[in-house]
Design a protein around this motif. Sequence first.
Motif, PDB file in Angstrom:
ATOM      1  N   ALA A   1      40.154  77.249  43.206  1.00  0.00           N
ATOM      2  CA  ALA A   1      40.086  76.335  42.060  1.00  0.00           C
ATOM      3  C   ALA A   1      40.848  75.039  42.302  1.00  0.00           C
ATOM      4  N   LYS A   2      40.337  73.970  41.674  1.00  0.00           N
ATOM      5  CA  LYS A   2      41.083  72.707  41.660  1.00  0.00           C
ATOM      6  C   LYS A   2      41.676  72.474  40.262  1.00  0.00           C
ATOM      7  N   THR A   3      41.094  73.145  39.270  1.00  0.00           N
ATOM      8  CA  THR A   3      41.655  73.104  37.918  1.00  0.00           C
ATOM      9  C   THR A   3      41.605  74.515  37.333  1.00  0.00           C
ATOM     10  N   VAL A   4      42.733  74.932  36.739  1.00  0.00           N
ATOM     11  CA  VAL A   4      42.776  76.243  36.099  1.00  0.00           C
ATOM     12  C   VAL A   4      43.287  76.082  34.662  1.00  0.00           C
ATOM     13  N   VAL A   5      42.560  76.676  33.738  1.00  0.00           N
ATOM     14  CA  VAL A   5      43.021  76.736  32.354  1.00  0.00           C
ATOM     15  C   VAL A   5      43.230  78.210  32.029  1.00  0.00           C
ATOM     16  N   TRP A   6      44.433  78.525  31.547  1.00  0.00           N
ATOM     17  CA  TRP A   6      44.742  79.936  31.275  1.00  0.00           C
ATOM     18  C   TRP A   6      45.153  80.116  29.823  1.00  0.00           C
TER      19      TRP A   6
ATOM     20  N   LYS B   1      33.890  79.258  36.779  1.00  0.00           N
ATOM     21  CA  LYS B   1      34.088  80.716  36.633  1.00  0.00           C
ATOM     22  C   LYS B   1      34.944  80.974  35.400  1.00  0.00           C
ATOM     23  N   LEU B   2      34.638  82.068  34.727  1.00  0.00           N
ATOM     24  CA  LEU B   2      35.426  82.500  33.569  1.00  0.00           C
ATOM     25  C   LEU B   2      35.889  83.931  33.837  1.00  0.00           C
TER      26      LEU B   2
ATOM     27  N   VAL C   1      38.639  68.233  37.644  1.00  0.00           N
ATOM     28  CA  VAL C   1      38.335  68.248  39.065  1.00  0.00           C
ATOM     29  C   VAL C   1      37.848  69.667  39.351  1.00  0.00           C
ATOM     30  N   ARG C   2      36.705  69.820  39.967  1.00  0.00           N
ATOM     31  CA  ARG C   2      36.120  71.155  40.157  1.00  0.00           C
ATOM     32  C   ARG C   2      36.410  71.726  41.542  1.00  0.00           C
ATOM     33  N   PRO C   3      36.346  73.054  41.650  1.00  0.00           N
ATOM     34  CA  PRO C   3      35.948  74.030  40.648  1.00  0.00           C
ATOM     35  C   PRO C   3      36.973  74.206  39.514  1.00  0.00           C
TER      36      PRO C   3
END
Length: 396
Positions: free
Chosen positions: A312-317, A219-220, A191-193
């Motif tokens: 953000a709606k999705t964050v990967v860390w 975004k990165l 789900v974006r962003p």
Amino acid sequence: MSMTNKKTIEDVAVQGKRVLVRCDFNVPLKEGAITDDTRIVAALPTVQYLINNGAKVILCSHLGKPKGPAPEFSLAPVAARLSELLGKDVVFAADDNVVGENAQKAVAEMKDGDVVLLENTRYRAEETKNGEALSKEFSSLADVFVDDAFGTAHRAHCSNVGVTQYVKDSVAGYLIQKEIQYLGNAVNAPVRPLVAVLGGSKVSSKISVIENLLDKVDKLLIGGGMAYTFMKAKGYEVGDSLLEPDFIDYAKDMMAKAGDKLVLPVDTVIGKDFDNDTETKVVPEGGIEAGWQGLDIGPKTVELFSNILKTAKTVVWNGPMGVFEMPNFAKGTNAIAQVLATLEDATTVIGGGDSVAAVNQAGLGDKMTHISTGGGASLEYLEGKDLPGIAALNDK
Ligand code: ADP
Ligand code: MG
């Protein structure tokens, strides 16, 4: 990617069947006692589901890296703990051959709903070579195979990959299902962003992750030790900070390719020495002085990153923002963890051994949507690789 479309234990009949489950019982031991049973507790939903549905539940796992049978690597303590947690007998099939006479006898005597735990799969040297003979031996105990060991999914071994060639139904347990659902969807159907936060020590160890994610993210954000190679690529001096000179050109290419997708720190906490109690100051972009080193992102960067993360709606860390093992340089990492913890309707996924440790150290583990249980496996997933342990399972 087909990795997100795997059959699970709920898609197959298990009543009265011998169900072999590859678990991750690779728990820390001290003088024969389990010091952290998190992984055993994590296996309970799958095991309990199978018991409740009348399966004969045969569990297996590796523990440590024995070179053959070795009592200090026996799974016997796990059987005892599991039995306590389930409130029911768990028969431990002590057997130097893992699938030898003892194990076969224990399985033959099982009634529906019984639980047997096999000995450490790595008592057999062939296990890690994915050989045919041992794979067939495992399959001889199983009508259905369930993989619930995400931590070894990036390796092709007999007990997670070889065995699936000889069993008709090979499906995912709840733990692997959860990893596929959260890690897989975050990267492949977000789900974006979608915002990725990357840190840690080295660009070189994260190149494939950067390349795979750059195409997919909105975004990165880059922090941690790897940021200084990018700063150098921008033409700034970085003092004694972590730097990989061989990757400066790569960093330049990445920045050109990524444009404003890629966001770098705008200030840095620098220290005289690599020491918690060293003298420190905060310097703006390009301000790292000779004889000093960058040890954390600065407050302006925390603000910049936070503002992006809040959209953000999705964050990967993956990868800490600084040397989080030292309290004085854990502030950036903790602040980012705090922001993720407060995101209301975003999916937050944490992968990577040190990143998970950092989030737990901040006491915010339970505030994240998903904490991946596999360090190496989650990294390879983020690199876009097919994990053999998951690829081997039947598609829906
Ligand atoms: P993960 O295990 O989550 O994938 P990594 O192993 O890539 O993360 O990186 C974690 C390590 O990076 C930590 O030990 C941390 O101290 C180190 N690190 C982060 N920022 C810096 C920095 N500015 N200088 C030196 N090391 C750093
Ligand atoms: Mg690490």
